[in-house]
Motif scaffolding. Structure first.
Motif, mmCIF file in Angstrom:
data_model
loop_
_atom_site.group_PDB
_atom_site.id
_atom_site.type_symbol
_atom_site.label_atom_id
_atom_site.label_comp_id
_atom_site.label_asym_id
_atom_site.label_seq_id
_atom_site.Cartn_x
_atom_site.Cartn_y
_atom_site.Cartn_z
ATOM 1 N N LYS A 97 0.793 -1.494 0.007
ATOM 2 C CA LYS A 97 0.003 0.119 0.052
ATOM 3 C C LYS A 97 0.903 1.210 0.099
ATOM 4 O O LYS A 97 0.522 2.340 -0.742
ATOM 5 N N ALA A 98 2.037 1.329 0.748
ATOM 6 C CA ALA A 98 2.861 2.362 0.760
ATOM 7 C C ALA A 98 3.530 2.514 -0.600
ATOM 8 O O ALA A 98 3.665 3.616 -0.899
ATOM 9 N N MET A 99 3.791 1.597 -1.253
ATOM 10 C CA MET A 99 4.457 1.545 -2.713
ATOM 11 C C MET A 99 3.504 2.113 -3.446
ATOM 12 O O MET A 99 3.705 3.192 -4.409
ATOM 13 N N GLN A 100 2.197 1.894 -3.680
ATOM 14 C CA GLN A 100 1.157 2.415 -4.110
ATOM 15 C C GLN A 100 0.788 3.807 -4.061
ATOM 16 O O GLN A 100 0.851 4.903 -4.850
ATOM 17 N N TYR A 101 0.880 4.311 -2.945
ATOM 18 C CA TYR A 101 0.799 5.782 -2.327
ATOM 19 C C TYR A 101 1.955 6.601 -2.998
ATOM 20 O O TYR A 101 2.137 7.643 -3.390
ATOM 21 N N GLN A 102 3.318 5.836 -2.851
ATOM 22 C CA GLN A 102 4.576 6.652 -3.310
ATOM 23 C C GLN A 102 4.514 6.614 -4.735
ATOM 24 O O GLN A 102 4.865 7.835 -5.124
ATOM 25 N N CYS A 103 3.770 5.815 -5.564
ATOM 26 C CA CYS A 103 3.575 5.923 -6.955
ATOM 27 C C CYS A 103 2.819 7.162 -7.358
ATOM 28 O O CYS A 103 3.177 8.023 -8.014
#
Length: 187
Positions: A97-103
């Motif tokens: 989820k954090a990776m998707q937010y970073q994207c």
């Protein structure tokens, strides 16, 4: 040889390419208490994201299909849910989820809409964060480990990415090696 033994063998051969966290999970036990299995869930979109993520790590080349073709999008979540303790499952799910937010924050789009170059830039950032965390378990390390294990224990990884000898021949301690030759896979 069953799938679990194959994964252990691949992990052993990969040595230091796999994190201590994953090595511990593989060699301590593949059996979780029932209450810890499936502690997190993954959507079809999550599996698609993980397939694309894995394909950045092991892309398709002229000589072999990549991680996506080997089915890593389904393999990674299955391994996380069935083999990793609840705490590591949560670390992985929150990291995804954090990776998707970073994207969204860094690129203004979701992971699946990003170009290969943007995904590679993101992966570099995630790798650097994982290194800076001083070997603490992270989404990136777990996903990378499972990409390597899943790919090199898959049919594609064993028969197309590496040389495959279905019936091993005699031992030859001084076999010639040609630069660029694939590593050997045996059954």
């Amino acid at each position: 040889m069953n799938r679990r033994e194959a994964l252990k063998s691949v992990a052993f051969l990969m040595g230091s390419a796999i994190s201590a966290t994953t090595m511990g999970v593989l060699f301590e036990s593949f059996t979780l208490p029932e209450q810890e299995k499936n502690h997190v869930s993954f959507s079809a979109t999550d599996e698609e994201i993980l397939a694309e993520f894995a394909d950045i790590i092991i892309p398709t080349t002229a000589s072999s299909p990549g991680a996506k073709a080997a089915g890593l999008g389904a393999f990674i979540p299955m391994m996380i849910k069935d083999c990793y303790p609840a705490k590591l499952q949560e670390i992985f799910a929150s990291g995804l989820k954090a990776m998707q937010y970073q994207c969204s924050k860094d690129f203004g789009k979701d992971f699946l809409s990003m170009s290969v170059e943007e995904r590679q830039k993101l992966m570099t950032s995630l790798r650097d964060e994982a290194i800076a965390s001083n070997r603490a378990p992270s989404f990136f390390l777990l996903a990378r480990d499972l990409t390597l294990l899943g790919y090199y224990s898959s049919e594609i990884g064993c028969t197309q990415a590496r040389e495959y000898l279905p019936v091993p021949g005699r031992y030859d301690g001084s076999a010639t090696y040609t630069l660029g030759q694939k590593a050997w896979a045996t059954n």
